[in-house]
Design an enzyme around this catalytic site. Structure first.
Site, PDB file in Angstrom:
ATOM      1  N   HIS A 459       0.835  -1.218   0.000  1.00  0.00           N
ATOM      2  CA  HIS A 459       0.000   0.000   0.000  1.00  0.00           C
ATOM      3  C   HIS A 459       0.866   1.264   0.000  1.00  0.00           C
ATOM      4  CE1 HIS A 459      -3.982  -1.847   0.691  1.00  0.00           C
ATOM      5  NE2 HIS A 459      -3.312  -2.759   1.361  1.00  0.00           N
ATOM      6  N   ILE A 500      -3.421  -6.806  -3.823  1.00  0.00           N
ATOM      7  CA  ILE A 500      -4.845  -7.103  -3.671  1.00  0.00           C
ATOM      8  C   ILE A 500      -5.708  -6.050  -4.358  1.00  0.00           C
ATOM      9  CG2 ILE A 500      -5.107  -5.896  -1.472  1.00  0.00           C
ATOM     10  CD1 ILE A 500      -6.668  -9.307  -2.358  1.00  0.00           C
ATOM     11  N   ASP A 545       0.412  -4.849   5.930  1.00  0.00           N
ATOM     12  CA  ASP A 545      -0.482  -5.846   5.346  1.00  0.00           C
ATOM     13  C   ASP A 545      -0.294  -5.901   3.835  1.00  0.00           C
ATOM     14  OD1 ASP A 545      -1.554  -3.277   5.030  1.00  0.00           O
ATOM     15  OD2 ASP A 545      -3.568  -4.053   4.747  1.00  0.00           O
ATOM     16  N   GLU A 546      -0.647  -7.039   3.246  1.00  0.00           N
ATOM     17  CA  GLU A 546      -0.863  -7.201   1.804  1.00  0.00           C
ATOM     18  C   GLU A 546       0.340  -6.789   0.945  1.00  0.00           C
ATOM     19  OE1 GLU A 546      -5.697  -6.619   1.996  1.00  0.00           O
ATOM     20  OE2 GLU A 546      -4.491  -4.957   1.273  1.00  0.00           O
ATOM     21  N   THR A 547       1.427  -7.591   1.051  1.00  0.00           N
ATOM     22  CA  THR A 547       2.607  -7.308   0.237  1.00  0.00           C
ATOM     23  C   THR A 547       2.624  -8.072  -1.087  1.00  0.00           C
ATOM     24  OG1 THR A 547       3.789  -8.942   1.579  1.00  0.00           O
ATOM     25  CG2 THR A 547       4.066  -6.625   2.145  1.00  0.00           C
TER      26      THR A 547
END
Length: 887
Positions: A459, A500, A545-547
């Site tokens: 992000h 994502i 989060d979310e790499t």
């Protein structure tokens, strides 16, 4: 604006005719000419674009095996013939198409949610009045217009891009809600059902009417209501209420005026002034004692108001309770004695200003409203892929480049136009150092702690692109060492990945020392701003989060992993390494580390600081209770962030006109939040459903694998979560007042859960238990208590708090009207009682609904609710007098 999308008149067409012969080309010719600026402008002004949902359950979903799929099409119609080529239409779509088909158009995904439509080799030009259509399939469901982004941009090489007018949303005059003329999503069952097991297709208006029905409730009971509900209250019904119309006279002991000035300002705005002859208000702070921060005692008896607290925050909350007791029509507060304390120390709201910016004025207004309902933490999400929103001394590129978006697909001067941002968008900006100081000071006055978050390592596209800009600029100037100082990406990295949110370039490279230099620089500067404001940075949320599979082909990471001294052996371990290292950096500064549960789960406990806050965002049906237990057993603080209860960017109701994402919950209204049992997550399986309305099982018993290793254990004996927070992510929230619409009034239900522990909630079983819709731990008696307390709460909202919102200018959601035919008469109501309801027949005049209607079959009846001050209507709903109207 919305009127311009209508069909062109003959006069307008005549006016366009001279422009149709340009640079020797006739638009009606059989050959295609390269589009020029005047032609592009005319097409942008006149093309009619429609995004049409065909089915949420197509027979097949080409290119995908996902559980959900929708089939849609985009229709593009020109009012005149235009034989032009070389153009593209850029538009935002949350999920990229898995496959598309068209006779003459091509659809491609670019990056993030940005897609583009362009002519294929078979394109023969636009024919007057004939639609060019492209069909596509998407691995998701489309159930409301919230996901359909506005501002399709017509562009061509070397020309100035223009927004296609028919794709611009507008604000409706009466309701002030966003209208999307390009969106074609109907409420038909064939469209709205997203799965063969979808239970929400049965939620008709009549079914909701039964759910929201109120029987024999005495409105007199709300006179002594306080929102959120206090811990204990005694009502003296035989004693006359206090009349505050002549004002109040303050007497303070043990605190300064500034400690409660913000609460007094709210009372003043509600009509309660400070006067020399007002009702005496004595506030005493006795100093820190054993007990809860924010606890207080309030008495409104014998002609005066007495507040005693152990700290200034408790005194502040005591005054806010006086404001809640106040009835605006009489300016009276009843005679009561209140003993109150908070349920949780952490009572928060997460505000995303990165995706779509919120003005400083909005943030200040929000802080004042949060404090009115005793929320005390603002989790401030200041950076993400789509924007960087805080000034950092020494790194001007972060705001110069990454605080705004434009048509620059190379990200050299701005960020790409994600989330339907227009060319000159009002959804961008940043907080200067002075702005942030003002926000911190205002929060302190309202007893709210600001918890900043600049999401990393995923992000992070806004940061990555800004530091690439810095690198290129300084390299060109010959300052090579300075150029590499804060670089966040490996120029040699050829890894292909999709986050994502479908980005291929949004992750910090965690193998480069310059990345850690950047993180340290940013956190140090933010901490310095907090220190300057007298509000020390006590907790920092790193995101984590979310790499999404980055770094695989990065030479820097291959070298890093090959170095055995780094204690990293596989690329999959890099996320955990980054979080561990950054956490140690933060803890060394005396700041508590916080992050989302998924990234924190990748860390090694012995490599993490002792003090960690895990924000758990797993949904209830996806075993949120197991995540909480696992992190509780690491000794971490837990902040409940369960999306199906706390995400306030989800729709209020099952209505295609409502805005909001729906991946975690199809509907999140005040009642669904009120019924939540945060101290016993698995027990919610008795009353909650999954995303398509199915029952689920929550097994909280001890579980082991085939090797005898624990895969789950109940919470440690006596453990309780630290708190709960609501969340407003902003991908689909484009205006400040629409952000208020998404927050209010349901944020009051979240505040209720955070402050008050209801006696009807099922206590947690530390030995473990299994729950589903057939288990009866929430007994009939407990359900009856819950339902009675719900009526107390929602009547207080409808009869008292919304009037205060009107007085203070809060743009809250006015609920839709639900209806049902009973004994051949149409009955109507809303989830919030006390609101005026109007109806009209066959589009006639609006009339007051004060009793059930007797109507002839086939009559077209429309219903709407009004705000208590009657200045604003809610959305119009159609009633089917057969009793089968869909909400």
């Amino acid at each position: 604006m919305h009127e311009n999308k209508k069909a062109l008149t003959a006069r307008t067409l005549v006016a366009l005719l001279p422009a149709m012969v340009i640079a020797g080309q006739t638009w009606a010719s059989t050959s295609l000419a390269q589009i020029n600026q005047q032609q592009l402008n005319q097409l942008a002004d006149t093309l009619d674009v429609k995004y049409r949902l065909l089915s949420n359950m197509p027979e097949q979903c080409p290119g995908s095996t996902a559980e959900f799929c929708y089939h849609a099409q985009i229709e593009i119609t020109s009012p005149f013939t235009a034989k032009v080529d070389g153009w593209k239409i850029l538009y935002s779509q949350v999920y990229p198409a898995t496959q598309s088909k068209s006779e003459q158009l091509a659809l491609r995904h670019f990056n993030g949610d940005l897609n583009h439509i362009s002519p294929s080799n078979a394109f023969t030009g636009f024919e007057a009045g004939k639609s060019q259509v492209i069909e596509f399939w998407v691995a998701s469901s489309l159930l409301n217009e919230g996901e359909l982004m506005p501002n399709y941009i017509l562009t061509a090489q070397g020309l100035e891009p223009k927004v296609i007018k028919s794709t611009q949303s507008y604000i409706e005059q009466d309701t002030r809600l966003e209208i999307k003329p390009y969106a074609a999503v109907s409420a038909k069952t064939s469209v709205m059902q997203s799965h063969p097991d979808d239970q929400y297709a049965n939620f008709t208006s009549a079914a909701l009417f039964e759910n929201y029905k109120i029987d024999d409730y005495s409105v007199d009971a709300i006179a002594h209501a306080i929102v959120p509900t206090p811990d204990a209250m005694k009502v003296f019904s035989n004693e006359a209420p206090l009349n505050l119309s002549s004002g109040i006279k303050l007497q303070l002991s043990g605190l300064e005026y500034g400690d409660v000035a913000a609460a007094l300002k709210r009372l003043d705005a509600l009509g309660v002034k400070q006067t020399h002859n007002g009702v005496a208000v004595n506030i005493i702070v006795r100093g820190k004692q054993q007990g809860h921060n924010g606890a207080y005692q309030l008495s409104t008896q014998r002609g005066q108001i007495q507040i005693e607290a152990q700290d200034s925050t408790g005194a502040f909350y005591g005054l806010q309770s006086v404001a809640s007791l106040l009835s605006l029509d009489s300016m009276q507060v009843p005679a009561v004695n209140v003993v109150d304390k908070p349920r949780y120390d952490y009572r928060g709201l997460h505000l995303d200003v990165a995706r779509n910016f919120r003005s400083k004025e909005f943030v200040l207004r929000l802080l004042s409203k949060m404090s009115a309902y005793k929320l005390n933490k603002l989790h401030f999400h200041l950076a993400d892929d789509e924007g960087w929103r805080i000034e950092i001394p020494g790194l001007p590129e972060l705001t110069a480049l990454s605080s705004h978006r434009c048509i620059d697909l190379d990200d050299k001067h701005c960020l790409q136009p994600q989330l339907g941002s227009a060319i000159n968008t009002d959804r961008d900006g940043y907080y200067s150092i002075a702005d942030y100081q003002e926000i911190l000071n205002f929060a302190k006055q309202h007893h709210i702690e600001i918890i900043p978050s600049l999401d990393m390592p995923g992000h992070s596209r806004a940061a990555v692109k800004a530091m690439e800009k810095r690198f290129y600029t300084l390299t060109k100037a010959g300052k090579h060492d300075a150029a590499r100082q804060y670089l966040l990406s490996d120029p040699q990295d050829v890894t292909e990945y999709r986050s994502i949110q479908h980005y291929n370039d949004n992750t910090l490279n965690v193998c480069m020392e310059s990345t850690y230099a950047f993180v340290d620089k940013v956190i140090s500067e933010v901490a310095a701003q907090h220190k300057k404001a007298g509000s020390p940075l006590n907790i920092y949320h790193i995101g984590a989060d979310e790499t999404a599979g980055a770094w695989v082909e990065s030479p820097a990471c291959k070298k890093f992993i090959a170095d055995k001294s780094n204690d990293v052996h596989e690329v999959e371990e890099l996320t955990g390494y980054f979080i561990e290292r950054v956490s140690a950096m933060i803890a060394k500064k005396g700041i508590e580390v916080a992050g989302w549960n998924d990234g924190l789960s990748e860390t090694r406990q012995d490599k993490m600081p002792r003090k960690v806050a895990s924000y758990v965002w797993a949904t209830l049906p996806q075993n949120a209770h197991k995540v909480v237990s696992a992190h509780a057993r690491r000794g971490w603080d837990i902040i409940l962030s369960t999306p199906d209860v706390t995400y306030l960017d989800f729709p209020y109701e099952l209505d295609p006109k409502e805005s909001g994402y729906k991946w975690g919950a199809r509907r999140t209204n005040s009642k669904t939040i009120f019924e939540f049992m945060p101290d016993n997550l698995p027990a919610n399986a008795e009353v909650k459903k999954d995303t398509i309305g199915r029952n689920y099982v929550a097994d909280d018993r001890t579980q082991v694998d085939e090797n005898g290793q624990f895969t789950h254990q109940p919470l440690p004996e006596g453990f309780r979560v630290t708190g709960i927070q609501g969340h407003l992510w902003s991908e689909v929230v484009r205006k400040d007042h629409l952000a208020e619409y998404m927050l209010f009034p349901r944020l009051l239900a979240l505040a209720e859960k955070a402050w008050h522990r209801a006696k009807w909630e099922v206590p947690y079983n530390y030995a473990g238990e299994k729950y589903d819709h057939t288990t009866g731990f929430l007994t009939a008696q407990m359900r009856e208590q819950r339902d009675q307390q719900w009526q107390d709460f929602i009547h207080a909202v409808g009869h008292k708090e919304l009037e205060k919102f009107d007085r203070l200018g809060v743009f809250y959601r006015i609920p839709n009207v639900v209806s049902k035919v009973i004994d051949n008469r149409l009955h109507a109501s809303t989830i919030i009682p006390g609101l005026p309801i109007q109806f009209r027949v066959n589009q006639g005049e609006w009339r007051e609904y004060d009793q059930p209607l007797t109507l002839k079959a086939g009559t077209k009846v429309e219903l709407r609710a009004l705000s208590p001050d009657r200045r604003r209507p809610g959305r119009i709903e159609f009633a089917d007098i057969t009793g089968t109207a869909r909400f």
